[in-house]
Write a protein that holds these residues in place. Structure first.
Motif, short mmCIF file in Angstrom:
data_model
loop_
_atom_site.label_atom_id
_atom_site.label_comp_id
_atom_site.label_asym_id
_atom_site.label_seq_id
_atom_site.Cartn_x
_atom_site.Cartn_y
_atom_site.Cartn_z
N ASN A 135 0.83 -1.15 -0.03
CA ASN A 135 0.02 0.00 0.11
C ASN A 135 0.91 1.29 0.09
O ASN A 135 0.33 2.39 -0.23
N ASP A 136 2.16 1.16 0.20
CA ASP A 136 2.93 2.36 0.40
C ASP A 136 3.78 2.67 -0.81
O ASP A 136 4.90 3.22 -0.51
N MET A 137 3.44 2.33 -1.83
CA MET A 137 4.16 2.61 -3.07
C MET A 137 4.08 4.20 -3.25
O MET A 137 2.97 4.96 -3.05
N VAL A 138 4.96 4.86 -3.88
CA VAL A 138 4.93 6.41 -4.06
C VAL A 138 5.05 6.57 -5.70
O VAL A 138 5.88 6.26 -6.29
N ILE A 139 4.23 7.46 -6.16
CA ILE A 139 4.15 8.00 -7.46
C ILE A 139 4.56 9.32 -7.48
O ILE A 139 4.34 10.34 -6.72
N SER A 140 5.70 9.90 -8.24
CA SER A 140 6.37 10.93 -8.14
C SER A 140 6.95 11.34 -9.27
O SER A 140 6.86 10.66 -10.39
N THR A 141 7.40 12.46 -9.53
CA THR A 141 8.06 13.10 -10.81
C THR A 141 7.22 13.16 -11.92
O THR A 141 7.70 12.67 -12.98
N VAL A 142 5.97 13.35 -11.90
CA VAL A 142 5.20 13.27 -13.29
C VAL A 142 5.53 14.72 -13.88
O VAL A 142 5.49 15.90 -13.19
N ARG A 143 6.07 14.65 -15.03
CA ARG A 143 6.43 15.96 -15.62
C ARG A 143 6.57 15.97 -17.16
O ARG A 143 6.78 14.88 -17.73
N LEU A 144 6.37 17.08 -17.69
CA LEU A 144 6.51 16.96 -19.13
C LEU A 144 8.23 17.11 -19.44
O LEU A 144 8.85 17.92 -18.84
N LEU A 145 8.33 16.20 -20.41
CA LEU A 145 10.11 16.18 -20.82
C LEU A 145 10.36 16.83 -21.96
O LEU A 145 11.31 17.58 -22.06
N GLU A 146 9.49 16.90 -22.98
CA GLU A 146 9.54 17.65 -24.14
C GLU A 146 8.24 17.84 -24.97
O GLU A 146 7.43 17.06 -24.82
N LYS A 147 8.12 19.01 -25.69
CA LYS A 147 6.90 19.09 -26.70
C LYS A 147 7.43 20.12 -27.78
O LYS A 147 8.48 20.70 -27.73
N THR A 148 7.11 19.74 -28.99
CA THR A 148 7.34 20.31 -30.17
C THR A 148 5.89 20.89 -30.94
O THR A 148 5.08 20.04 -30.65
N GLY A 149 6.23 21.87 -31.78
CA GLY A 149 5.06 22.19 -32.54
C GLY A 149 4.13 23.41 -31.88
O GLY A 149 4.38 23.48 -30.76
N GLY A 150 3.47 24.03 -32.68
CA GLY A 150 2.77 25.11 -32.01
C GLY A 150 3.41 26.49 -32.03
O GLY A 150 4.52 26.45 -32.07
N LYS A 151 2.72 27.31 -31.77
CA LYS A 151 2.93 28.91 -31.78
C LYS A 151 4.09 29.14 -30.54
O LYS A 151 4.84 30.05 -30.74
N SER A 152 3.82 28.58 -29.65
CA SER A 152 4.88 28.77 -28.30
C SER A 152 6.24 28.20 -28.47
O SER A 152 6.89 28.33 -27.63
N GLY A 153 6.23 27.29 -29.67
CA GLY A 153 7.62 26.92 -29.82
C GLY A 153 8.06 25.46 -28.90
O GLY A 153 6.76 25.03 -28.33
N ASP A 154 9.12 25.13 -29.02
CA ASP A 154 9.43 23.89 -28.48
C ASP A 154 10.00 24.07 -27.13
O ASP A 154 10.44 25.24 -26.50
N PHE A 155 9.82 22.73 -26.49
CA PHE A 155 10.39 22.76 -24.94
C PHE A 155 11.02 21.55 -24.59
O PHE A 155 10.60 20.49 -25.13
N LYS A 156 11.92 21.42 -24.16
CA LYS A 156 12.70 20.33 -23.50
C LYS A 156 13.50 20.50 -22.29
O LYS A 156 13.99 21.75 -21.94
N VAL A 157 13.19 19.57 -21.39
CA VAL A 157 13.70 19.45 -20.09
C VAL A 157 15.36 19.57 -20.22
O VAL A 157 15.75 18.71 -20.82
N THR A 158 16.06 20.33 -19.63
CA THR A 158 17.57 20.45 -19.76
C THR A 158 17.73 19.45 -18.57
O THR A 158 17.53 19.45 -17.11
N PRO A 159 18.90 18.49 -18.81
CA PRO A 159 19.45 17.62 -17.81
C PRO A 159 20.38 18.20 -16.70
O PRO A 159 20.55 19.28 -16.79
#
Length: 159
Positions: A135-159
């Motif tokens: 029962n004590d499992m932990v879900i963590s670090t849900v995050r966007l890694l990258e996205k491309t396309g669209g008016k706002s441009g591209d995004f990528k997590v920097t290491p």
């Protein structure tokens, strides 16, 4: 700071009108982690879980979740996804599973929420299937890694 697009001029939430936007190829990757004890992780890896193949079920749940994001998050548009992928990787060094999702479409609005939803629901499915064992499992670090396309441009997590 940018103007919040989901709030109208009188401060009310509304669905953004994307009719005038150009259709472009849009892609997004997201990740989530679920940490558990070694016994639970080994049960999943060895395929000895009494509920069946945890990875296969989580993968399908993540894909289905991406397709239903518009139904789960009130201001999301229904999107015609052309690709959804959910990858699961057991990490025995820290007793966790890394989930990475990828979504792609040709459309007028981004696909980030679909990728985030896919990773989240895959993690929740693993939790659901294994909660009788732990029962004590932990879900963590849900995050966007990258996205491309669209008016706002591209995004990528920097290491």
């Amino acid at each position: 700071m940018s103007q919040l697009t989901h709030i109208n001029s009188v401060g009310e939430a509304h669905m953004v009108d994307v009719a005038a936007k150009a259709e472009t190829i849009r892609e997004a990757r997201a990740e989530a982690f679920i940490t558990m004890n070694a016994k639970t992780l080994n049960m999943i890896i060895n395929g000895s879980h009494h509920k069946g193949d945890v990875f296969a079920t989580a993968r399908i749940a993540g894909i289905q979740a991406a397709k239903k994001t518009w139904d789960l998050i009130p201001l999301c548009h229904p999107l015609l996804l052309i690709k959804v992928e959910v990858l699961l990787e057991a990490q025995t060094s820290n007793n966790s599973i890394r989930i990475e999702s990828y979504c792609r479409l040709s459309g007028k609005t981004g696909v980030e929420m679909e990728a985030l939803t896919a990773a989240s629901i895959a993690a929740l499915t693993i939790y659901d299937m294994c909660k009788a064992v732990q029962n004590d499992m932990v879900i963590s670090t849900v995050r966007l890694l990258e996205k491309t396309g669209g008016k706002s441009g591209d995004f990528k997590v920097t290491p």
